[in-house]
Design an enzyme around this catalytic site. Sequence first.
Site, PDB file in Angstrom:
ATOM      1  CE  LYS A 145      -4.467   1.502   1.839  1.00 15.89           C
ATOM      2  NZ  LYS A 145      -5.203   1.653   0.588  1.00 15.89           N
ATOM      3  CG  LEU A 201      -4.076  -3.210  -1.020  1.00 12.05           C
ATOM      4  CD1 LEU A 201      -2.601  -3.037  -0.651  1.00 12.05           C
ATOM      5  CD2 LEU A 201      -4.838  -1.936  -0.728  1.00 12.05           C
TER       6      LEU A 201
HETATM    7  C1  LIG Z   1      -5.867  -0.570  -5.164  1.00 16.86           C
HETATM    8  C2  LIG Z   1      -6.754  -0.911  -4.020  1.00 16.86           C
HETATM    9  N1  LIG Z   1      -7.251  -2.156  -3.921  1.00 16.86           N
HETATM   10  C3  LIG Z   1      -8.067  -2.516  -2.923  1.00 16.86           C
HETATM   11  C4  LIG Z   1      -8.442  -1.614  -1.934  1.00 16.86           C
HETATM   12  C5  LIG Z   1      -9.355  -2.046  -0.824  1.00 16.86           C
HETATM   13  O1  LIG Z   1      -8.653  -2.117   0.384  1.00 16.86           O
HETATM   14  P1  LIG Z   1      -9.368  -2.049   1.800  1.00 16.86           P
HETATM   15  O2  LIG Z   1     -10.470  -3.059   1.778  1.00 16.86           O
HETATM   16  O3  LIG Z   1      -8.307  -2.378   2.766  1.00 16.86           O
HETATM   17  O4  LIG Z   1      -9.888  -0.636   1.954  1.00 16.86           O
HETATM   18  C6  LIG Z   1      -7.946  -0.316  -1.988  1.00 16.86           C
HETATM   19  C7  LIG Z   1      -8.306   0.645  -0.955  1.00 16.86           C
HETATM   20  O5  LIG Z   1      -8.021   1.799  -1.001  1.00 16.86           O
HETATM   21  C8  LIG Z   1      -7.068   0.049  -3.041  1.00 16.86           C
HETATM   22  O6  LIG Z   1      -6.560   1.292  -3.126  1.00 16.86           O
END
Ligand SMILES: Cc1ncc(COP(=O)(O)O)c(C=O)c1O
Length: 280
Positions: A145, A201
């Site tokens: 991230k 992610l």
């Molecule tokens: C590229 C990306 N994928 C997936 C997610 C979802 O992550 P989360 O469920 O931890 O918010 C995010 C969240 O900002 C993201 O930026």
Amino acid sequence: MSLAYFNGRYVALDEPVLPIEERGHQFGDGVYEFLRVYGGRPFMLEEHMDRLYRSAALIRLEIQMSREELTDTVYELIRRSGLADSDIYLQVTRGIAPRNHPFPTTPPSVTMTIKPSYTLPPKLRDTGAEVLLLPDERWMNCHIKSLNLLPNLLAKQTAVEQSCFEAVFVRDGMVTEGSSSNVYLVRDDAIQTHPLSNLILGGIVRQAVRRMADAAGIPFVEEAFTPAQLLEADEVFLTSSGIEVVPVVKVRGEGIIGSGSPGPVSQELHRRYSALTTAR
Ligand SMILES: Cc1ncc(COP(=O)(O)O)c(C=O)c1O
């Protein structure tokens, strides 16, 4: 009220505290988390902390604040804000040093902001969202991230300019994820999503979806799918900490998904997610 934290100080959100030679600003040299606070309690904070320390280790950044100190700071920020329902961004960068590519020996910077929760466009959850498929032009470490979000921003902007809610990335013929969300399809009463790898992610809400699917007896299949499979699905939905669970009913220029209305599995997952965030 909205507030910020920067290296030990609690400040007003609009106070200019970031030195120009901060590496987050100069290089995007850092990692971050976004988490949501419901009724004064940060949701799945442990999981967010796990991911933050994992992301930092993957870019060889040692967060010098302990996990306990960071957690205490999150709680203190919530307390000082007086907000019940809020959004927190937490950034850790490689610190303040004269601009030069090699890593400095200066300590990392820790920044946090807290603001009232973002609200989705009204009725979106009832009508369902439209998405735009775009090539995934990101690097090969999407599981980190990282603060470097330029390809994500460009994709989201293209989607928004075409009146779409989200851009959905396609790499080597397979759907990976959204520009700021994970993507799932529902087919024959099973949920399918891209497996955890360097190409996506690992969302915290994705973990919650997995647990909710287990609890509801819905198979959770971690297998990549093609845009054609996405279009043939019974349902499609997106998740993230900010949007929770949002059904997708249309793919720009490609067609309608399922009946063209939010499907029962997406709706049930959102009901369960709301119960998780409120009943604690
Ligand atoms: C590229 C990306 N994928 C997936 C997610 C979802 O992550 P989360 O469920 O931890 O918010 C995010 C969240 O900002 C993201 O930026």
